[in-house]
Design an enzyme around this catalytic site. Structure first.
Site, PDB file in Angstrom:
ATOM      1  N   GLU A  29       3.470  -5.662   0.508  1.00 47.22           N
ATOM      2  CA  GLU A  29       4.230  -6.103  -0.661  1.00 47.22           C
ATOM      3  C   GLU A  29       5.702  -6.329  -0.330  1.00 47.22           C
ATOM      4  O   GLU A  29       6.335  -7.232  -0.871  1.00 47.22           O
ATOM      5  CB  GLU A  29       4.075  -5.114  -1.818  1.00 47.22           C
ATOM      6  N   HIS A  32       6.067  -9.805   1.006  1.00 47.22           N
ATOM      7  CA  HIS A  32       6.150 -10.795  -0.081  1.00 47.22           C
ATOM      8  C   HIS A  32       7.540 -10.800  -0.714  1.00 47.22           C
ATOM      9  O   HIS A  32       8.152 -11.854  -0.912  1.00 47.22           O
ATOM     10  CB  HIS A  32       5.136 -10.473  -1.190  1.00 47.22           C
TER      11      HIS A  32
END
Length: 179
Positions: A29, A32
């Site tokens: 994450e 991202h």
């Protein structure tokens, strides 16, 4: 909180998440989120979580500043780059990859396929609509309207586009590894 449940599904409270999974999801994450921030044409990061919801181990939620309904080539390339950031981060930090990027890979493939076959965004194939939506009201499946050789060329362009964006994602994350 209610919006989060609608978008991502309820929190998986019964699922025991190991430290290894948490670490992998956190780096995924983070990849991202960092690329969302570094790529000029991405939306702003609104929320990042490693709490499992629905079928996702975690998520990075971006929120657009405007309600534009069309995307430019630069925006689409940056979307692909950001979506590949989770997979790249796993490779760079954990030195392995997980199946956690499967929905990201599906998403970027759909974007790249539309860029090449529907939106005329391929330098090699140019301004040709190569596919049509055969059933827009049921499953949205598409059919190719071109010769087999052109279809193969489209696949090569899609692959090249994805690999170029992957290389960009890797370059950015290597350069900004400290983040």
């Amino acid at each position: 909180m209610y919006k989060r449940q609608v978008i991502m599904g309820p929190q998986k409270k019964s699922r025991v998440v190991t430290e290894t999974d948490k670490k992998c999801t956190a780096y995924h994450e983070a990849g991202h989120a960092i690329l969302a921030k570094l790529c000029e044409h991405n939306d702003n990061v609104h929320e990042v979580s490693i709490i499992p919801r629905g079928s996702a181990a975690g998520y990075t939620l971006t929120r657009p500043e405007t309600d534009d309904s069309s995307y430019t080539v630069n925006q689409l390339n940056d979307m692909i780059c950001m979506a590949l950031g989770g997979r790249v981060a796993e490779e760079l930090v954990i030195h392995d990859i997980s199946a956690g990027a499967s929905s990201d890979i599906r998403k970027v493939t759909q974007i790249a396929r539309k860029m090449v076959t529907e939106w005329g965004m391929s330098d090699k194939l140019g301004l040709m609509a190569l596919s049509t939506v055969s059933n827009p009201y049921l499953d949205g499946s598409t059919m190719m309207n071109c010769a087999d050789s052109t279809s193969s060329a489209a696949d090569e362009e899609i692959h090249k586009l994805l690999m170029d964006c992957y290389a960009d994602a890797k370059k950015l994350l290597v350069e900004h590894r400290s983040l």
